[in-house]
Design an enzyme around this catalytic site. Structure first.
Site, PDB file in Angstrom:
ATOM      1  CG  HIS A 186      -1.991  -1.021   1.185  1.00  0.00           C
ATOM      2  ND1 HIS A 186      -1.819  -2.288   1.691  1.00  0.00           N
ATOM      3  CD2 HIS A 186      -3.248  -0.980   0.691  1.00  0.00           C
ATOM      4  CE1 HIS A 186      -2.947  -2.975   1.521  1.00  0.00           C
ATOM      5  NE2 HIS A 186      -3.823  -2.209   0.922  1.00  0.00           N
ATOM      6  CG  ASP A 258      -3.880  -5.589  -4.141  1.00  0.00           C
ATOM      7  OD1 ASP A 258      -4.973  -5.119  -3.772  1.00  0.00           O
ATOM      8  OD2 ASP A 258      -3.046  -6.037  -3.343  1.00  0.00           O
TER       9      ASP A 258
END
Length: 495
Positions: A186, A258
């Protein structure tokens, strides 16, 4: 290149996007884009109030497009969107791996699938097939079934089978394996420096098992694996998505990325260019909008894909193939959709049953009296990773307050957390709740402080139980789902 019209290209470009949106009802712009070719949407915690509200939302969306894919990131356990404000009714992968009963894993996933289907959700970005090879991993941890390849492989297959038996498509992630990292994608691009043998014998085996079990989708990871591709992360790598996953492993289902707004991609390549590179590499669907997505983002990504085809950067045949795979998955979910009859083998308590079976108890040091009266629950709260989020409650405090009236609770973090918890306890017996103690020096120090002052302190570990057990009673739940907290509290009171 063939000569498709701009309208056809636009519909295909829209078809490969899986955007999120704000609100608990369908925005006008989303409904309009569905009529223009958008084939998928993604739900996040911000879209969820109740199960009934989600069902109304998905019905509203399907009024515009009946064959819509509605995706959600519902791993159960620590990562829940459907129960984001209460905590999950199902334990996560690590708890299921600790029990190691594939029939139980299959049953949990089946019951979860039933609940998703009743809400109109037909595509779940789960399960995680990552082998938790690195105990310091900041993003996987209890999201993994465990650190043993064979265990992870058999439970991944069972989870896929259970979920898909309800007509909800599974999405096995994070290919080619996110377990041996110490960086959260992230925030940056993790590197996995391993040899080819380890990759094939450890990381890839659970994905092979999922493919054999019929997983309808696989999610790519934003990780760099130099032994496979020294230049690009998996999501943007043709060597990994096309040559390895499609070619060597023989996978023919949908490949979804993702979240593309994650810094590992957007911070390095830019969102629009990253999306073009992902489709060119072999991805079929683009997950975007975990942070937030609006019509402008959808428009810019659509324009980028169309422009890339026009310029020759993205072969039109690749975009057409990607869009076709999205529509094929929608067709499968429509064909698999079913209405459960009365009972229908439902197991509404299977989540709590599984959580209870996952609890392990260790008694250390001299015998301490059982917990029979009010206690002070000190929860040591690490910073949540983005996948888990910080809005989902966890711990044993609420349940101990119910079981032991008069119990008080407090949450602590930082280098003086132990001293502050000891002061707040004011002489009462302490139940200390930790999460991944082995990863946080301040948490270890806090436990040292409490145990030195009160050897009868009870310790509840709700992360990966990597540290040595300590405390008068050491309870490991293997996850922080709501039902894990209930199961732990029952053990604390039972002694």
């Amino acid at each position: 290149m063939t000569t498709s019209t701009t309208g056809t290209l636009t519909r295909d470009a829209l078809a490969v996007l899986q955007p999120g949106f704000a609100g608990t009802t369908a925005p006008d712009w989303v409904r309009r884009r569905l009529s223009e070719g958008l084939a998928s949407v993604a739900l996040f915690g911000r879209n969820v109030a109740t199960a009934e509200q989600v069902a109304a939302l998905t019905a509203q969306l399907r009024a515009e497009r009946d064959d819509l894919l509605v995706a959600i990131d519902e791993e159960s356990g620590d990562v829940t969107r459907l129960e984001v404000r209460t905590g999950s009714s199902f334990p996560g992968n690590h708890a299921l791996g600790a029990v190691d009963d594939t029939a139980l894993t299959r049953g949990v996933a089946r019951e979860l699938g039933r609940r998703l289907a009743e809400c109109g959700v037909n595509f779940n970005w789960a399960p995680s097939a990552d082998v938790n090879a690195n105990p310091d991993n900041p993003v996987i941890g209890v999201r993994s079934f465990g650190s043993e390849t064979d265990l992870v492989a058999r439970h991944t297959a069972a989870w896929v089978e259970g979920l898909q038996s309800t007509g909800v498509a599974a999405c096995t992630k994070h290919f080619p394996g996110h377990g041996d990292t110490s960086v959260d994608s992230h925030h940056a691009v993790p590197h996995i420096d391993l040899d080819t043998t380890t990759l094939h014998e450890r990381e890839l085996q659970p994905f092979r098992a999922a493919i054999e079990a019929g997983t309808r989708a696989v999610m790519s990871a934003h990780i760099r694996v130099p032994v496979l591709d020294p230049d690009r992360p998996a999501t943007l790598s043709r060597r990994i998505l096309t040559d390895l996953l499609r070619g060597e492993l023989g996978y023919q289902g949908l490949i979804v990325t993702d979240g593309m707004e994650m810094r590992a991609v957007s911070g390095t390549y830019g969102l629009e260019h990253g999306v073009v590179l992902a489709i060119a590499a072999g991805a079929d669907a683009i997950c975007v909008g975990g942070g937030l997505c609006d019509e402008g983002t959808v428009q810019s990504l659509t324009d980028a894909l169309v422009a890339a085809v026009r310029s020759g950067e993205l072969p039109e045949e690749r975009l057409v193939d990607a869009a076709a795979r999205v529509r094929a998955l929608a067709d499968w979910t429509a064909g698999a959709r079913r209405s459960p009859g009365p009972g229908d083998g439902r197991e509404p308590e299977i989540g709590l049953t599984a959580a209870r079976r996952a609890v392990t108890v260790t008694r250390t040091g001299p015998a301490a009296p059982p917990v029979t009266g009010p206690v002070y629950v000190a929860t040591f709260h690490p910073a949540a990773n983005i996948a888990v989020g910080d809005e989902t409650p966890w711990g044993v405090g609420p349940e101990l307050e119910r079981l032991l009236p008069g119990t008080a609770t407090g949450s602590f973090t930082g280098p003086d957390a132990g001293a502050r918890a000891l002061e707040a306890a004011a002489g009462r017996r302490v139940v200390a709740v930790v999460r991944d103690e082995h990863r946080h020096a301040w948490m270890r120090t806090a436990l040292d402080t409490l145990l030195a002052a009160g050897p009868d302190t009870v310790v509840v570990e709700m992360g990966v139980p990597q540290s040595a057990p300590r405390g008068a009673l050491y309870v490991a739940t293997h996850g922080a789902a709501r039902v894990c907290g209930v199961a732990a509290a029952e053990v604390v009171v039972a002694g």
